[in-house]
Design an enzyme around this catalytic site. Structure first.
Site: not given
Ligand code: DGJ
Length: 732
Positions: A477, A547
């Site tokens: 990430d 997300d």
């Molecule tokens: C952002 C990501 O897009 C989510 O899927 C998740 O992994 C969160 N970060 C975790 O902090």
């Protein structure tokens, strides 16, 4: 496929069955463009295409008295001479001059394609591609320039990049080094970009182009959700199935610029490369700078055909290793189910239920390390939190394996919280400008990945966790933009290099981890789809697309993403309702019907759904296992755009055209309307197909179309909010 060099006329012709790319050494000795388009016959001399006259108020070269760069097509233009358009590069010399004059010296034509150093790039075997390297030199400064062109045999694609080498007596500075420029002789095109922001990524937008410029860029340190490094120009009237279009895709994950510029004399200039607004590169004596790669594709058959080229090229010649053309595991991720509030028991509960449904891989998301119960602390401390993982990652991984599932986990290697041991130990390891207040993003700072020791330190920590546990997957990430960019590891004259060095640092960490753990499947992520680009796909063959897990929004996001990126790369999960981002509640069937068109997985606790829904989930997993190879690697066609109607449809067809999966989605109800027909695509005209037990000819489904009312017992149902259908179509 071949690359012809006409030595008498000094002209090159790169061609395959579909395209011709023709250029020449110009009267000034640099490279000028002649033609890029549908394959045409080769001719020794195309120099009649050059404009060798001057117009009022134009400047011309004094020796020829008749050649103005502005009135001709340039391959890699410079500024300050007779071209007043946007330049592809600029070299600032010791005396302050920014003028360059690169002239042809030599070239090399060879089979296959070289790799780039420390950068992602498409690759090809000797029978798959041919490469031309043109060597030019600025005789005054002794700077040399290599322009590299690769033509692929099977694809209407040219991959380009440039390399500068300072053979002069003094250090010099590159203030702009784009990867490619294409000049076209007319401007009758529209520009298509893929823009958005967090949770609404890669939404297509079409603009007219006319005299002047249109451009998109990222200055966020990552390629960004705001603008994707993929652009199309298309003839007015080009649609998904017909018409001419050309695209540029940047194999790079940092700041970029993409621009179309129409001159006052009918020329259209396309440029793509590292964003010059955030870049200067000190090129010391003897050093080279290599730009990232741009992949240029074209079609005469519409946007679906253009997308197919990128899908196939990236699946076959960009994604590497074990996961190249390998169907992806169906996973369950605990993020939306637990956020950081979990312990081993909760995780095993989720995993056990998912296993019962047939899910293959468990992904432990954020919160397993350091002092991390919320997003204020812990980032940077890649050591298991014993409260949550009493027997470490290895203990949990083994327990998940014992359930019968593979195991993977989440990392965010580029970041650090001020409240962390790493930050307390190494406050100098941040990107931060001396004397200035530093911004926070999600309560975190960005580590200075331009420094080797920072990358090494993170590598050592991660490697330890990864080698101690049986790991099959990593989600990488990156949750904030770069600000106050400055590296205390570099002198003043090298500060303009930090953004690019940062990206190179990220790539180097990926490369090391991939070499150490070649079987691990990496999924990239950046607050969802903030770094969804071809550069990342070289390392991580799939990317968390957004997300926003709401099925209805996801139709739009995945639809937009499909223009430039293969279905195999689109991370897509079924999540709980009401959806956490939008509050919408789509049925579990519709949530899966959208998520199938990607890597597929779940992002919820299956213990919390009804028994009936759980039975559906079991069927969904079965369905995806049976069809994932076709969905992820078949030929994908967009059929109806959610941006034009309240409906969307797409179809993916097997290479032998014997099987297809069709998805139809109603985003918003259409009361009191006849559902009508939808024309399918990619089938064999004279084959007979079965769809829901009925027989249809391929030409019937593609020309008359499929009567949508047949999807339901009552025509009205198909028009309701969030209703969707995924149908298997099979040749008899
Ligand atoms: C952002 C990501 O897009 C989510 O899927 C998740 O992994 C969160 N970060 C975790 O902090």
């Amino acid at each position: 496929m071949d690359i012809i060099w006409h030595s008498k006329t000094k002209q090159y012709h790169l061609y395959n069955d579909e395209i011709s790319y023709i250029m020449a050494v110009s009267p000034l000795g640099d490279l000028s463009g002649i033609y890029f388009g549908k394959r045409i016959h080769d001719k020794e001399d195309m120099s009649y295409t050059l404009n060798r006259f001057s117009l009022p108020n134009e400047s011309v070269d004094p020796d020829t008295e008749s050649y103005s760069m502005e009135l001709n097509l340039q391959e890699y233009p410079t500024f300050g001479v007779t071209d007043f358009g946007t330049q592809a590069f600029e070299v600032e010399q010791k005396n302050g001059s920014r003028l360059s004059a690169f002239v042809y010296k030599d070239h090399k034509i060879f089979k296959g394609k070289k790799g780039l150093t420390g950068l992602p790039a498409t690759y090809a075997g000797e029978d798959e591609a041919m490469t031309l390297e043109v060597y030019l030199e600025d005789e005054l400064t002794k700077m040399s320039l290599t322009l590299s062109y690769t033509i692929f045999d099977k694809y209407p694609v040219i991959a380009r990049h440039a390399v500068f080498t300072n053979n002069g007596a003094t250090d010099t500075k590159l203030t702009r080094a784009l990867s490619a420029c294409i000049d076209l002789p007319d401007q009758d095109y529209e520009w298509m970009q893929f823009s958005g922001a967090w949770a609404r990524e890669r939404i297509p937008e079409v603009k007219k182009i006319s005299v002047g410029s249109v451009s998109i860029e990222s200055r966020r340190g990552a390629s960004s959700a705001n603008q994707n490094p993929f652009v199309i120009i298309k003839r007015p009237g080009t649609d998904e199935f017909k018409g001419e279009a050309l695209a540029m895709s940047f194999v790079y994950s940092g700041n970029f610029l993409a621009q179309a510029e129409c001159s006052n004399y009918g020329r259209l200039r396309l440029l793509m490369g590292i964003n010059p607004n955030t870049f200067t590169w000190l090129l010391k004596k003897g050093e080279s700078f290599e730009t990232p790669e741009v992949v240029i594709a074209r079609t005469d058959s519409g946007l679906n055909d253009l997308s197919r080229t990128y899908h196939e090229l990236y699946n076959n010649n960009l994604v590497r290793g074990k996961w190249r053309n390998t169907p992806r595991p169906i996973l369950i991720n605990n993020w939306e189910a637990t956020y950081m509030n979990f312990d081993e028991e909760r995780i095993l509960n989720i995993a056990t239920k998912a296993k019962e449904a047939g899910v293959e891989l468990f992904v432990l998301d954020d919160g397993w390390f350091g002092d991390r119960d919320d997003d204020f602390s812990g980032l940077g401390d890649w050591v298991e939190n014993p409260k949550k993982l009493p027997q470490g990652m290895a203990g949990l991984a083994r327990k998940v394996n014992a359930i019968g599932m593979k195991f993977g986990f989440w990392i965010e290697p580029e970041m650090v919280n001020p409240d962390s041991n790493l930050y307390r130990r190494h406050p100098e390891w941040l990107l931060a400008t001396p004397g200035r207040k530093g911004s926070l993003g999600r309560h975190q700072c960005v580590l200075d990945f331009s420094r080797q020791e920072v990358v090494d330190y993170i590598y050592d920590m991660l490697k330890k966790v990864m080698e101690n546990a049986p790991i099959s997957y990593i989600k990488w990430d990156m949750n904030r933009a770069l600000t106050e960019v400055f590296s205390t590891g570099l002198p003043a004259e090298e500060q303009g290099m930090v953004y690019h060095k940062y990206v190179m640092g990220v790539y180097s960490l990926y490369e090391r981890l991939i070499n150490d753990f070649p079987d691990i499947l990496f999924e990239s992520c950046s607050s969802g789809g903030n770094r969804f680009d071809a550069g990342m796909l070289y390392y991580a063959p799939q990317a968390w697309c957004s997300d926003n897990t709401d099925a209805i929004d996801r139709i739009c996001i995945q639809y937009g993403t499909s223009y430039g990126y293969p279905i195999s790369s689109i991370g897509s999960h079924v999540s709980a309702v009401p959806n956490l981002q939008t509050g919408r509640s789509a049925s579990i069937a519709t949530r899966a019907n959208v998520a199938y068109f990607g890597t597929f997985g779940y992002e919820l606790d299956l213990n919390h759904i009804s028994d009936e829904e759980f039975e559906e989930v079991k069927e969904q997993v079965k369905f995806m296992k049976e069809h994932r190879e076709l969905i992820q690697f078949g030929t994908f066609y967009r059929l109806r755009s959610p941006f034009e109607k309240d409906q969307a449809a797409w179809i993916v067809v097997s290479k032998d055209k014997k099987k297809a999966i069709f998805g139809f989605y109603c985003l918003k109800s259409n009361v009191n309307q006849i559902p009508g027909f939808i024309k399918l695509a990619g089938l064999k005209e004279d084959s007979v197909y079965t769809l829901r037990g009925e027989e249809y000819y391929g030409d019937e489904l593609m020309n008359m179309g499929f009567k949508l009312g047949r999807l339901s017992t009552t025509d009205l149902v198909i028009g309701q909010d969030f209703v969707s259908y995924v149908e298997v179509i099979e040749a008899k």
